[in-house]
Scaffold this motif. Structure first.
Motif, PDB file in Angstrom:
ATOM      1  N   ILE A 414       2.849  -1.512  -6.934  1.00 37.38           N
ATOM      2  CA  ILE A 414       2.503  -1.841  -8.462  1.00 37.38           C
ATOM      3  C   ILE A 414       0.953  -1.686  -8.780  1.00 37.38           C
ATOM      4  O   ILE A 414       0.507  -1.324  -9.509  1.00 37.38           O
ATOM      5  N   ASP A 415       0.264  -2.225  -7.581  1.00 34.83           N
ATOM      6  CA  ASP A 415      -0.907  -2.331  -7.628  1.00 34.83           C
ATOM      7  C   ASP A 415      -1.442  -0.893  -7.729  1.00 34.83           C
ATOM      8  O   ASP A 415      -2.481  -0.367  -8.365  1.00 34.83           O
ATOM      9  N   LEU A 417       0.084   1.890  -8.482  1.00 37.24           N
ATOM     10  CA  LEU A 417       0.282   2.642  -9.513  1.00 37.24           C
ATOM     11  C   LEU A 417      -0.471   2.207 -10.763  1.00 37.24           C
ATOM     12  O   LEU A 417      -1.222   3.059 -11.614  1.00 37.24           O
ATOM     13  N   VAL A 418      -0.807   0.829 -11.055  1.00 38.45           N
ATOM     14  CA  VAL A 418      -1.475   0.476 -12.283  1.00 38.45           C
ATOM     15  C   VAL A 418      -3.140   0.459 -12.187  1.00 38.45           C
ATOM     16  O   VAL A 418      -3.769   0.633 -13.048  1.00 38.45           O
ATOM     17  N   THR A 419      -3.572   0.456 -10.755  1.00 37.81           N
ATOM     18  CA  THR A 419      -4.832   0.702 -10.596  1.00 37.81           C
ATOM     19  C   THR A 419      -5.441   2.174 -10.180  1.00 37.81           C
ATOM     20  O   THR A 419      -6.259   2.686 -10.895  1.00 37.81           O
ATOM     21  N   LYS A 420      -4.574   2.918  -9.405  1.00 35.93           N
ATOM     22  CA  LYS A 420      -5.131   4.146  -9.192  1.00 35.93           C
ATOM     23  C   LYS A 420      -4.355   5.322 -10.058  1.00 35.93           C
ATOM     24  O   LYS A 420      -4.889   6.497  -9.805  1.00 35.93           O
ATOM     25  N   GLY A 421      -3.095   5.253 -10.572  1.00 38.48           N
ATOM     26  CA  GLY A 421      -2.406   6.098 -11.108  1.00 38.48           C
ATOM     27  C   GLY A 421      -1.863   6.874 -10.002  1.00 38.48           C
ATOM     28  O   GLY A 421      -1.954   6.580  -8.621  1.00 38.48           O
ATOM     29  N   THR A 422      -1.256   8.082 -10.280  1.00 36.32           N
ATOM     30  CA  THR A 422      -0.758   9.006  -9.279  1.00 36.32           C
ATOM     31  C   THR A 422      -0.522  10.269  -9.843  1.00 36.32           C
ATOM     32  O   THR A 422      -0.248  10.623 -11.078  1.00 36.32           O
ATOM     33  N   LYS A 423      -0.769  11.190  -8.901  1.00 39.56           N
ATOM     34  CA  LYS A 423      -0.692  12.742  -9.403  1.00 39.56           C
ATOM     35  C   LYS A 423       0.415  13.411  -8.900  1.00 39.56           C
ATOM     36  O   LYS A 423       0.839  14.414  -9.390  1.00 39.56           O
ATOM     37  N   GLU A 424       1.355  12.838  -8.289  1.00 43.74           N
ATOM     38  CA  GLU A 424       2.504  13.219  -7.726  1.00 43.74           C
ATOM     39  C   GLU A 424       3.726  12.061  -7.863  1.00 43.74           C
ATOM     40  O   GLU A 424       3.168  10.921  -7.799  1.00 43.74           O
ATOM     41  N   PRO A 425       4.910  12.514  -7.872  1.00 45.36           N
ATOM     42  CA  PRO A 425       5.836  11.309  -7.917  1.00 45.36           C
ATOM     43  C   PRO A 425       5.509  10.419  -6.677  1.00 45.36           C
ATOM     44  O   PRO A 425       5.346  10.722  -5.477  1.00 45.36           O
ATOM     45  N   TYR A 426       5.293   9.101  -6.968  1.00 39.67           N
ATOM     46  CA  TYR A 426       4.672   8.157  -5.699  1.00 39.67           C
ATOM     47  C   TYR A 426       5.950   7.841  -4.951  1.00 39.67           C
ATOM     48  O   TYR A 426       6.835   7.068  -5.598  1.00 39.67           O
ATOM     49  N   ARG A 427       5.684   7.770  -3.748  1.00 43.53           N
ATOM     50  CA  ARG A 427       6.582   7.135  -2.775  1.00 43.53           C
ATOM     51  C   ARG A 427       6.030   6.066  -1.966  1.00 43.53           C
ATOM     52  O   ARG A 427       4.741   6.502  -1.591  1.00 43.53           O
ATOM     53  N   LEU A 428       6.438   5.075  -1.554  1.00 43.35           N
ATOM     54  CA  LEU A 428       5.844   3.935  -0.578  1.00 43.35           C
ATOM     55  C   LEU A 428       6.033   4.658   0.685  1.00 43.35           C
ATOM     56  O   LEU A 428       7.016   5.226   1.066  1.00 43.35           O
ATOM     57  N   LEU A 429       5.113   4.517   1.420  1.00 49.36           N
ATOM     58  CA  LEU A 429       4.819   4.650   2.657  1.00 49.36           C
ATOM     59  C   LEU A 429       4.168   3.335   3.496  1.00 49.36           C
ATOM     60  O   LEU A 429       3.404   2.681   2.905  1.00 49.36           O
ATOM     61  N   THR A 430       4.761   2.947   4.827  1.00 47.75           N
ATOM     62  CA  THR A 430       3.856   2.081   5.535  1.00 47.75           C
ATOM     63  C   THR A 430       2.333   2.230   5.620  1.00 47.75           C
ATOM     64  O   THR A 430       1.596   1.084   5.471  1.00 47.75           O
ATOM     65  N   SER A 431       1.995   3.117   5.359  1.00 50.75           N
ATOM     66  CA  SER A 431       0.555   3.440   5.454  1.00 50.75           C
ATOM     67  C   SER A 431      -0.115   3.177   4.077  1.00 50.75           C
ATOM     68  O   SER A 431      -1.211   3.424   4.163  1.00 50.75           O
ATOM     69  N   ARG A 432       0.424   3.109   3.163  1.00 52.15           N
ATOM     70  CA  ARG A 432      -0.290   2.684   1.916  1.00 52.15           C
ATOM     71  C   ARG A 432      -0.546   1.088   2.064  1.00 52.15           C
ATOM     72  O   ARG A 432      -1.306   0.703   1.197  1.00 52.15           O
ATOM     73  N   ALA A 433       0.299   0.212   2.888  1.00 50.32           N
ATOM     74  CA  ALA A 433      -0.174  -1.102   2.826  1.00 50.32           C
ATOM     75  C   ALA A 433      -1.479  -1.520   3.910  1.00 50.32           C
ATOM     76  O   ALA A 433      -1.407  -0.710   5.318  1.00 50.32           O
ATOM     77  N   GLU A 434      -2.279  -2.075   3.506  1.00 48.47           N
ATOM     78  CA  GLU A 434      -3.470  -2.718   4.394  1.00 48.47           C
ATOM     79  C   GLU A 434      -2.984  -3.592   5.366  1.00 48.47           C
ATOM     80  O   GLU A 434      -3.449  -3.761   6.577  1.00 48.47           O
ATOM     81  N   TYR A 435      -2.025  -4.516   4.978  1.00 51.44           N
ATOM     82  CA  TYR A 435      -1.591  -5.636   5.626  1.00 51.44           C
ATOM     83  C   TYR A 435      -0.229  -5.558   6.159  1.00 51.44           C
ATOM     84  O   TYR A 435       0.588  -6.438   6.050  1.00 51.44           O
ATOM     85  N   ARG A 436       0.087  -4.124   6.547  1.00 45.56           N
ATOM     86  CA  ARG A 436       1.529  -3.865   7.227  1.00 45.56           C
ATOM     87  C   ARG A 436       1.894  -5.051   8.161  1.00 45.56           C
ATOM     88  O   ARG A 436       3.195  -5.369   8.142  1.00 45.56           O
ATOM     89  N   LEU A 437       1.290  -5.544   9.023  1.00 48.43           N
ATOM     90  CA  LEU A 437       1.624  -6.480   9.963  1.00 48.43           C
ATOM     91  C   LEU A 437       2.127  -7.689   9.077  1.00 48.43           C
ATOM     92  O   LEU A 437       3.058  -8.425   9.616  1.00 48.43           O
ATOM     93  N   LEU A 438       1.793  -7.858   8.145  1.00 46.77           N
ATOM     94  CA  LEU A 438       2.272  -9.249   7.368  1.00 46.77           C
ATOM     95  C   LEU A 438       3.505  -8.775   6.520  1.00 46.77           C
ATOM     96  O   LEU A 438       4.253  -9.735   6.113  1.00 46.77           O
ATOM     97  N   LEU A 439       3.532  -7.758   6.147  1.00 48.73           N
ATOM     98  CA  LEU A 439       4.832  -7.140   5.332  1.00 48.73           C
ATOM     99  C   LEU A 439       5.848  -6.824   6.187  1.00 48.73           C
ATOM    100  O   LEU A 439       6.085  -5.558   6.054  1.00 48.73           O
ATOM    101  N   ARG A 440       6.459  -7.704   6.850  1.00 48.66           N
ATOM    102  CA  ARG A 440       7.412  -7.248   7.827  1.00 48.66           C
ATOM    103  C   ARG A 440       8.907  -7.369   7.000  1.00 48.66           C
ATOM    104  O   ARG A 440       9.067  -7.750   6.234  1.00 48.66           O
ATOM    105  N   HIS A 441       9.643  -6.512   7.758  1.00 48.90           N
ATOM    106  CA  HIS A 441      11.039  -6.527   7.536  1.00 48.90           C
ATOM    107  C   HIS A 441      11.516  -7.938   7.760  1.00 48.90           C
ATOM    108  O   HIS A 441      12.365  -8.304   6.878  1.00 48.90           O
ATOM    109  N   ASP A 442      11.177  -8.423   8.884  1.00 48.82           N
ATOM    110  CA  ASP A 442      11.814  -9.755   9.103  1.00 48.82           C
ATOM    111  C   ASP A 442      11.412 -11.130   8.096  1.00 48.82           C
ATOM    112  O   ASP A 442      11.937 -12.016   8.561  1.00 48.82           O
TER     113      ASP A 442
END
Lengths: 628, 458
Positions: A414-415, A417-442
């Motif tokens: 959401i951040d 989307l509302v901050t940067k917008g998007t030039k193509e249909p937006y898909r989440l990728l793990t590389s979009r997250a800066e704190y991937r290690l904190l945002l775990r599945h478990d």
């Protein structure tokens, strides 16, 4: 004749993946909720691939579950196959993916909506929004029913001015030949919304009986399937495999020979498609030296013979689609049941939204899902639940709920989307997250259950279990800190077994667990097992201890980020009055209207000097207020 | 309000007999105390000044003798703890001290950051807010333009090359994560990652070592003036010194017994080395034969080779041409006010591609051309060490060091056998630090790389 059809707290337009989560969240928070959909038989329909989850997306499904949403529970009850991906990698990137049973998924979700106390489910086409003085008051349908509400959530997916394209055939339509929504799009434009044109596509479906699976590779589910929901305790063991085959030179030749016939390559100016979900035409053109591309054959359900041909998304004419499909090993005799097509649709430029997903221009109006320029069922559902929560918060005069980038992939989504917008249909990728290690599945539950509970979306029984789980994790960590492992012969043998170097000195169990090759199971063998400890507690202890250093480092970064998030920008700020901010930055700031200095710093075109100046200006205001 | 400690040289570089390094923030006193040999600064009264030595933790040698003031919050400019270290002027000492401080955990202040903190901590009057903003804008713009100027195309080219290499590596890891079934690329292995990180690490190390920590800016371009007796070496030295503010630094406590002269020629700092011999009239050719002097000459970055317009080329001159072969040199034909005896064609032939400048130092002619030639050699990148010495900006060096550290963290994680997606965190940080050097902090680089490098579908 317009008639007054009733008053609600929240109206949700659309009952796709965003709409369902929005409606349920709002209803469960106590809001009297009306859900309007074009077709009651198409609730939570999956117009494209029959799967949910995967990297990043799978974690989102768990986050939705931790917040009290339903997507995870519905898929857990209906999947035909479940796989944990990236098991050979670190804990931060592991994710579940399920193959869905499309018809069953619809039935299950519809059933939940029908039985939800605060939801009124109705079929209907919304033509207009009722907006007075910049405040949304309700909706007007094509049957002239006027529904009133404090908040309205628009989740119309790809239906707004949808146009299906296949070769030179084009017609106005929603996905899968459903009715298209034209007037609502015009109405949004009338109210000043800036829309953009995106496109996406889907491959043909073939009849399973006409596939020669012997020429393909089997892709089975996990032997021990896991669930998306933290509450799932029963797992479907009878799973259906997918199959893998490949395109070849013949396929590529057919496509190259007929490229000009593709709706997307015919020279017409078209909406922007996603790079991560290219049509087969795109793949051949952009990566012309690749000799073959993967094609996955994915069943669409248990009680249907339709098979989704993942990888052959196309907008070529039907006759060419036959040539393409039949050039692929295993599909030589395949019968197409539905041809592939591309679809173009209107999307709202998402920088017009607050991080609550409420419109900046029209109070009480929220948009969520593919209408906001995203793609994917999970991304839609994530926005849906947040829009539902915030709409209900608004109704009840509660503080809005905004997830930050360190809390959840939903926050990142959401951040962005509302901050940067998007030039193509937006898909989440793990590389979009800066704190991937904190945002775990478990740990999605650890991150979000507290919030879900405080909103009233997590039942007490589940919450109590969650609190107990946390207590056990802490207790076990403390225990491991106290136990010393001495390097005797048995221990050294176990160390060798674990392919670890021999111990030189005695070591705390806690510290030994930090070695990458030492698992909790090894430690258990050394110090004796805590019989009653649930597996998920052991798993948490292992991850939290093993990656402690990295987690700490990430948390330090988060602290710095949050400091900037805490510096709020007053809503009435006049950027033009601030000397020193560069003109480009001013324009961007005026457009996005960030809520915090942190958000401002993520806007493209706003540089560090602008942020420094902004900070000083804001502090100036505060000091001035104190002085006054 | 701010939690980190910042530092900067707060006197103009290269001017004045004293240079001040300032620290502000919660750790200012602790950091100063760690490097200071003298009183225990944690124990001294606020607003007191102390004599002592700054010790170099690497060599355990004295970096400089200093006067150090301790000012405790809140009665300071920034309302934070402030330490000011008065060093000897000139670039060597003060930059060494700054370097040591940075090594202790302070970070280089952004442009105008002391003033910004002063303001944010309520020290500056409200009416000055606008002025502060203007100041930051101006300082930032200036710093950026300076930084850009300092950054030769080659450096940014190199940085971009390393970044691209890292980015491809990261994209490779990402594609394995986000598209686990994508089979067009082999799964990134620890071994592959090790190779990639090692290669870039070596490059960055090279950059840092050849840069000798911003050798040029910090120490000056080692410059030797040679020539037969009476060709005008002393005049050349004096001219350069007079034309440009010279800083004569006698560094106490070092083993060097020579006096070095620093001049700043059009932004290129020259360190005139081994000048002791220049003022003497002994036979320079003979002197060259002395190993130590020869060594000094060989180590110089630039040789100013003076000839006499009024004399024909001698054996000694020819011998000197032999000596400078392979070095970066400028031929200066001095005394053009006198009658020509020198064969210019022969000189030009001997000089080859190197500049030949005619001057009359006594009549102050040709000096502009000489200075232009010196600056030209530097900025065109002809200098042997010039390849790397463009990393002269303290901030750039700091970022390079951070990049190197991040890469070392990644390499350590690799050795430990951490999963690649964890190792990748530090590789990405390296990429970001390098990006800050060239001002590219756009975060969508990775995603663009991902989709251009791989054909992704599922």
């Amino acid at each position: 004749m317009v008639y007054n059809a009733g008053k609600y707290d929240v109206i949700v337009i659309g009952a796709g993946h965003a709409g369902c989560e929005a409606g349920i969240a709002a209803a469960r928070m106590g809001a009297k909720t009306l859900m309007l959909t074009l077709n009651l038989d198409m609730i939570a329909f999956m117009p494209c691939n029959p799967s949910l989850g995967g990297p990043a997306k799978g974690i989102v499904v768990r986050e939705i579950d931790a917040l009290g949403g339903v997507m995870a529970k519905v898929i857990d009850k209906t999947y035909i196959q479940m796989r944990m991906l990236n098991t050979g990698k670190g804990p931060a990137v592991q994710a579940l993916r399920a193959q869905a049973d499309k018809p069953l998924y619809i039935r299950e979700m519809k059933n939940i909506l029908e039985n939800e106390e605060n939801i009124t489910l109705r079929q209907g086409m919304v033509d207009e929004l009722i907006i007075e003085d910049g405040v949304c008051k309700g909706v007007l349908t094509e049957t002239k029913s006027a529904y009133y509400a404090d908040t309205v959530i628009v989740t119309t997916g790809t239906f707004m001015r949808g146009k299906v394209l296949m070769g030179d055939l084009e017609y106005e339509s929603g996905p899968n030949n459903q009715r298209v929504s034209i007037k609502l799009s015009e109405d949004l434009e009338k109210h000043g919304f800036e829309l953009t044109r995106f496109k996406t596509g889907t491959p043909p479906r073939v009849n399973s009986h006409t596939i020669d699976y012997s020429k393909t590779e089997i892709q089975p589910g996990d032997e021990k399937p896991q669930g998306f929901s933290y509450e799932t305790t029963e797992f479907i063991l009878d799973q259906i495999p997918c199959w893998l085959t490949y395109t070849n030179e013949t396929t590529h030749q057919v496509i190259n020979d007929n490229l000009t016939l593709s709706a997307m390559y015919s020279g017409m100016k078209r909406g922007t498609g996603p790079r991560y979900c290219p049509s087969i035409e795109d793949k051949i053109v952009r990566f012309h030296d690749k000799p073959r591309h993967q094609v996955f054959l994915e069943p669409e359900g248990r009680e249907t013979e339709e098979v989704y041909v993942q990888g052959l998304s196309t907008s070529l004419p039907e006759s060419i689609q036959y040539d393409i499909v039949r050039s692929v090993p295993g599909l030589e005799n395949a019968e197409i049941m539905r041809p592939g097509y591309a679809i173009e649709y209107d999307a709202v430029i998402p920088t017009q939204l607050w991080p609550t997903l409420e419109s900046k221009a029209v109070s009480g109006l929220f948009t969520a899902g593919q209408i906001n320029g995203t793609s994917g069922y999970e991304e839609a559902a994530a926005q849906g639940i947040m829009a539902g929560i915030n709409a209900a918060c608004k109704v009840f005069g509660k503080e809005p709920v905004i997830l930050d980038r360190s809390q959840a992939y939903i926050g990142v989504l959401i951040d962005d989307l509302v901050t940067k917008g998007t030039k193509e249909p937006y898909r989440l990728l793990t590389s979009r997250a800066e704190y991937r290690l904190l945002l775990r599945h478990d740990n999605a539950d650890i991150r979000l259950t507290e919030l879900g509970h405080s909103l009233g979306l997590i039942r007490e029984e589940r919450y109590a279990k969650f609190v107990e789980k946390n207590r056990l994790i802490e207790q076990e960590k403390q225990r491991l800190k106290k136990i010393t492992i001495k390097p005797n012969a048995t221990i050294q043998e176990q160390m060798a077994e674990a392919k670890s170097t021999a111990l030189k000195d005695a070591i705390k169990a806690y510290d030994l667990l930090k070695r990458p090759e030492i698992t909790y199971a090894t430690i258990e063998k050394m110090i004796g097992a805590e019989e009653t400890l649930p597996t998920e507690v052991k798993e948490q202890v292992e991850i939290q201890v093993k990656y402690e250093g990295y987690i700490k480092k990430a948390n330090e970064q988060v602290d710095r980020m949050l400091k900037m998030e805490d510096k709020k920008i007053p809503d009435n700020i006049d950027y033009d009055a601030i000397s020193g901010i560069a003109t480009e930055a001013k324009e961007k700031l005026k457009q996005v209207r960030p809520l915090s200095v942190g958000q401002a710093s993520r806007i493209a075109g706003v540089n560090p000097a602008d942020i420094s100046i902004l900070l000083i200006y804001i502090e100036h205001g505060k000091i001035a207020k104190v002085a006054n | 309000m701010e939690t980190d400690t910042i530092t900067a040289i707060s006197t103009p570089v290269g001017e004045g007999a004293i240079a001040i390094v300032r620290l502000s923030g919660p750790d200012a006193i602790r950091i100063a105390n760690e490097l200071f040999q003298g009183k225990d600064l944690e124990a001294v009264e606020s607003h007191t000044i102390h004599y002592g030595k700054v010790m170099d933790p690497e060599t355990n040698e004295i970096a400089d003798e200093v006067m150090l003031s301790v000012m405790r919050a809140p009665k300071t400019f920034t309302r934070e703890d402030i330490v000011e270290i008065n060093c000897h002027g000139g670039m060597v000492a003060v930059n060494r001290v700054l370097d040591i401080i940075l090594g202790k955990g302070a970070r280089i202040a952004e442009p105008g950051e002391f003033t910004k903190r002063a303001f944010l901590n309520g020290r500056i009057d409200l009416s000055q807010a606008e002025a502060v903003m203007d100041l930051i804008r101006a300082k930032t713009d200036k710093a950026m333009s300076v930084a850009l100027k300092q950054m030769d195309g080659r450096l940014s080219g190199l940085i971009q090359k390393y970044r691209q290499s890292l980015l491809e590596t990261v994209a490779h890891v990402e594609v394995n994560i986000d598209y686990p079934e994508y089979d067009d690329v082999e799964e990134m292995s620890h071994e592959m990652m090790r190779e990639k990180t090692k290669a870039v690490h070596a490059e960055i190390e090279e950059l840092l070592s050849v840069a000798k920590q911003g050798k040029i800016l910090r120490e000056g371009l080692a410059t030797a003036i040679i020539g037969r007796p009476n060709v005008g070496k002393s005049s050349l030295l004096n001219t350069l010194v007079q034309e440009n503010k010279a800083i004569v630094t006698d560094i106490p406590g070092t083993t060097r017994d020579i006096i070095e002269e620093y001049v700043n020629v059009r932004g290129v700092p020259l360190r005139l080395v081994d000048t002791a011999g220049i003022r003497e009239t002994e036979d320079i050719v003979e002197k060259i034969g002395v190993e130590r002097s020869r060594q000094a000459l060989m180590e110089s970055d630039l040789v100013l080779f003076v000839l006499n317009y009024n004399d024909a080329l001698t054996k000694e001159d020819l011998a000197l041409f032999e000596v400078v072969r392979g070095l970066e040199f400028i031929v200066i034909i001095n005394k053009t006010d006198l009658e020509q005896q020198l064969d210019l064609e022969q000189v030009k032939q001997l000089a080859g591609d190197h500049p030949v400048i005619s001057t009359s130092l006594i009549q102050e002619e040709g000096i502009d051309e000489l200075e232009a030639a010196i600056a030209g050699t530097f900025f065109s990148g002809d200098l042997d060490v010039g390849d790397m010495t463009y990393v002269s900006n303290v901030r750039h060096i700091q970022l390079l060091k951070q990049a190197k550290q991040a890469l070392e963290d990644a390499m350590e994680a690799l050795e430990l056998g951490m999963p690649l997606d964890i190792v990748q965190i530090d590789v990405t940080r390296t990429w970001e630090f390098l990006g800050e050097i060239i001002g590219d902090t756009a975060s969508d680089g990775l995603i663009n790389q991902l989709f251009s490098q791989f054909c992704l579908g599922k």
